[in-house]
Design an enzyme around this catalytic site. Structure first.
Site, PDB file in Angstrom:
ATOM      1  CG  HIS A  45      19.342  28.023  49.265  1.00  0.00           C
ATOM      2  ND1 HIS A  45      20.006  28.655  48.975  1.00  0.00           N
ATOM      3  CD2 HIS A  45      18.231  29.416  50.343  1.00  0.00           C
ATOM      4  CE1 HIS A  45      19.683  30.203  49.112  1.00  0.00           C
ATOM      5  NE2 HIS A  45      19.125  30.286  50.250  1.00  0.00           N
ATOM      6  CD  GLU A  50      21.096  25.743  44.542  1.00  0.00           C
ATOM      7  OE1 GLU A  50      21.556  27.419  43.970  1.00  0.00           O
ATOM      8  OE2 GLU A  50      20.541  25.660  45.421  1.00  0.00           O
ATOM      9  CB  CYS A  88      23.096  32.094  46.910  1.00  0.00           C
ATOM     10  SG  CYS A  88      23.594  30.529  47.984  1.00  0.00           S
ATOM     11  CB  CYS A 113      24.354  27.016  47.664  1.00  0.00           C
ATOM     12  SG  CYS A 113      22.457  27.311  47.966  1.00  0.00           S
TER      13      CYS A 113
END
Length: 179
Positions: free
Chosen positions: A74, A76, A104, A107
């Site tokens: 991801h 992040e 999410c 993260c």
């Protein structure tokens, strides 16, 4: 589902070119938005992230889940890894993460663990967001770190339109039953 083998739908969005003179939330979120456009152009879910310390960018990334075939890739997570490498320290104290969609659970947990000072996200995520959307890990009473939070508002409309257009284009490109 985003199919890595398929050709990405053409991205109708243009990158932003904010003035370097005013390094505010809009400036840094514009750079995260540009990362999201790069993700779209690589057939990835268009989410971008930028980490800044003292007004300087120390990391910038976008989702690469499909191309890396890595569920942890991801924006992040990649930005946190870059920032820690750049600083030579896993503690990102004094850092602000700018991200186009609410983080999410994975993260959000990584942001708390890395001790990021502040998180500014554009689009809330009521289904999977864990900094105020579906739940808020930041409000757990026993965690040893809490982030300052700016939730929604900064380029929210632009980032939401980008995400919605991407998934609409994917639905048109991949008829029902395929994926």
């Amino acid at each position: 589902m985003v199919s890595p083998a398929s050709t990405p739908p053409a991205c109708p969005f243009e990158k932003r070119f904010p003035s370097q003179l005013v390094r505010d939330d809009t400036f840094f979120m514009s750079l995260a938005y540009n990362q999201a456009i790069d993700a779209w152009r690589q057939n990835e879910v268009p989410i971008g992230a930028v980490i800044a310390v003292g007004g300087e960018i120390i990391a910038a990334a976008h989702n690469t889940v499909e191309s890396a075939q890595d569920p942890t890739a991801h924006a992040e997570m990649l930005a946190i890894t870059q920032a820690a490498s750049k600083l030579g320290n896993w503690r990102l104290e004094g850092a602000t993460l700018y991200v186009t969609k609410e983080p999410c659970p994975m993260c959000s947990g990584a942001l708390l663990m890395s001790r990021v000072q502040r998180v500014c996200y554009a689009v809330p995520d009521p289904k999977m967001g864990c900094l105020g959307g579906a739940t808020n890990l930041n409000e757990l009473p026993r965690v040893n770190h809490h982030v300052e939070l700016t939730a929604g508002g900064v380029l929210e409309v632009e980032c939401r339109e980008l995400l919605q257009a991407f998934f609409k284009a994917k639905r048109v490109a991949e008829p029902a039953g395929e994926s």
